[in-house]
Design a protein around this motif. Structure first.
Motif, PDB file in Angstrom:
ATOM      1  N   ALA A  90       0.744  -1.319  -0.008  1.00 57.42           N
ATOM      2  CA  ALA A  90      -0.115   0.151   0.268  1.00 57.42           C
ATOM      3  C   ALA A  90       0.727   1.431   0.196  1.00 57.42           C
ATOM      4  O   ALA A  90       1.505   1.167   0.860  1.00 57.42           O
ATOM      5  N   SER A  91       0.183   2.641  -0.652  1.00 53.40           N
ATOM      6  CA  SER A  91       1.166   3.339  -0.991  1.00 53.40           C
ATOM      7  C   SER A  91       0.668   4.199   0.790  1.00 53.40           C
ATOM      8  O   SER A  91      -0.397   3.716   1.701  1.00 53.40           O
ATOM      9  N   PHE A 144       3.908   6.563  -3.347  1.00 50.55           N
ATOM     10  CA  PHE A 144       4.083   7.977  -3.477  1.00 50.55           C
ATOM     11  C   PHE A 144       4.892   8.639  -5.037  1.00 50.55           C
ATOM     12  O   PHE A 144       4.119   9.273  -5.271  1.00 50.55           O
ATOM     13  N   GLU A 145       5.355   8.113  -5.287  1.00 47.05           N
ATOM     14  CA  GLU A 145       5.967   8.256  -6.996  1.00 47.05           C
ATOM     15  C   GLU A 145       5.065   8.584  -7.275  1.00 47.05           C
ATOM     16  O   GLU A 145       4.953   9.417  -8.508  1.00 47.05           O
ATOM     17  N   VAL A 146       3.719   7.843  -7.557  1.00 46.79           N
ATOM     18  CA  VAL A 146       3.385   7.251  -8.481  1.00 46.79           C
ATOM     19  C   VAL A 146       1.705   8.200  -8.119  1.00 46.79           C
ATOM     20  O   VAL A 146       1.642   8.843  -9.508  1.00 46.79           O
ATOM     21  N   TYR A 147       1.929   8.594  -7.176  1.00 42.65           N
ATOM     22  CA  TYR A 147       0.699  10.106  -6.824  1.00 42.65           C
ATOM     23  C   TYR A 147       1.800  11.466  -7.103  1.00 42.65           C
ATOM     24  O   TYR A 147       0.750  12.187  -7.616  1.00 42.65           O
ATOM     25  N   GLN A 205       1.241  -3.888   3.832  1.00 39.43           N
ATOM     26  CA  GLN A 205       2.687  -3.526   4.168  1.00 39.43           C
ATOM     27  C   GLN A 205       3.175  -2.371   3.455  1.00 39.43           C
ATOM     28  O   GLN A 205       2.400  -2.259   2.360  1.00 39.43           O
ATOM     29  N   VAL A 206       3.375  -1.268   4.112  1.00 32.99           N
ATOM     30  CA  VAL A 206       3.548   0.217   3.236  1.00 32.99           C
ATOM     31  C   VAL A 206       5.101   0.115   2.304  1.00 32.99           C
ATOM     32  O   VAL A 206       5.806  -0.748   2.980  1.00 32.99           O
ATOM     33  N   ASN A 207       4.467   0.633   1.413  1.00 37.18           N
ATOM     34  CA  ASN A 207       5.636   1.002   0.569  1.00 37.18           C
ATOM     35  C   ASN A 207       5.676   2.578   0.263  1.00 37.18           C
ATOM     36  O   ASN A 207       4.775   2.585  -0.999  1.00 37.18           O
ATOM     37  N   ARG A 211      -5.673   6.645   3.777  1.00 38.29           N
ATOM     38  CA  ARG A 211      -6.726   6.586   2.650  1.00 38.29           C
ATOM     39  C   ARG A 211      -6.289   5.212   1.606  1.00 38.29           C
ATOM     40  O   ARG A 211      -6.733   3.640   1.228  1.00 38.29           O
ATOM     41  N   ASN A 212      -4.669   4.607   1.625  1.00 36.25           N
ATOM     42  CA  ASN A 212      -4.591   3.936   1.024  1.00 36.25           C
ATOM     43  C   ASN A 212      -4.288   2.544   1.408  1.00 36.25           C
ATOM     44  O   ASN A 212      -4.450   1.319   1.768  1.00 36.25           O
ATOM     45  N   ILE A 213      -3.564   2.898   2.901  1.00 37.61           N
ATOM     46  CA  ILE A 213      -3.306   2.081   4.237  1.00 37.61           C
ATOM     47  C   ILE A 213      -4.489   1.022   4.303  1.00 37.61           C
ATOM     48  O   ILE A 213      -5.422  -0.002   4.357  1.00 37.61           O
TER      49      ILE A 213
END
Length: 181
Positions: free
Chosen positions: A71-72, A97-100, A91-93, A76-78
């Motif tokens: 998840a980002s 955020f780079e895609v955002y 698991q947060v990756n 909202r993603n988590i």
């Protein structure tokens, strides 16, 4: 066609790149803090229901998911990933955020760096018999996977590192519901 796709998904080997559930109206604040959800757009009640439904549909369809779900770092993603798959399965990756960031004003070199990294991640084949789920963001029109609706999924079939990947299908949450019957 739908039954053969479902049978293939049950065998694993796919990446489900999903956009988070519907978020509240507004913008993320300029002083965004990933540890402070008040500085971000968050899931609406409809978005929470979408997330729960997403996880339920994948379980009902008996589609095997590789843990952890990626998840980002946005709340909202988590929350989407946790509501769909359980808190301990996420698991947060920070890469997502780079895609955002692609939706912002980036220099073309920076944009290309992000897309190259994205493409290399999409080439990685999931564990045998499993499918990987990523809960992240939409892309600007014409870049990456393009526009993805809330809780929409792009099904990707990785060919292996350095070999590319195929976009198999774009599914809304409603389309996913119809796969089973």
């Amino acid at each position: 066609m739908e039954q053969s796709l479902l049978n293939s998904l049950r065998k694993g080997g796919y990446i489900f790149y999903a956009r988070h559930g519907e978020a509240t109206v507004g913008n993320d604040l300029p002083f965004l803090n990933f540890q402070d959800c008040f500085t971000q757009r968050n899931l609406s009640e409809k978005g929470r229901q979408q997330a729960i439904s997403y996880g339920e549909v994948l379980r009902q369809l008996q589609i095997p998911i590789q843990a952890p779900v990626s998840a980002s770092p946005f709340c909202r993603n988590i929350e989407t990933a946790q509501m769909a798959f359980g808190k301990s399965s996420v698991q947060v990756n920070p890469f997502w955020f780079e895609v955002y960031r692609l939706s912002g004003n980036l220099l073309s070199d920076e944009q290309q760096r992000i897309l190259t990294t994205f493409n290399s991640v999409m080439e990685i084949v999931p564990k045998k018999g499993k499918n990987k789920v990523i809960v992240a963001h939409t892309f600007p029109k014409g870049l990456g996977l393009g526009d993805i609706p809330y809780m929409g999924t792009v099904l990707i079939k990785p060919k292996g590192e350095g070999k590319g990947y195929d976009v198999i299908k774009r599914l809304s949450l409603g389309d996913l519901n119809k796969l089973g019957g």
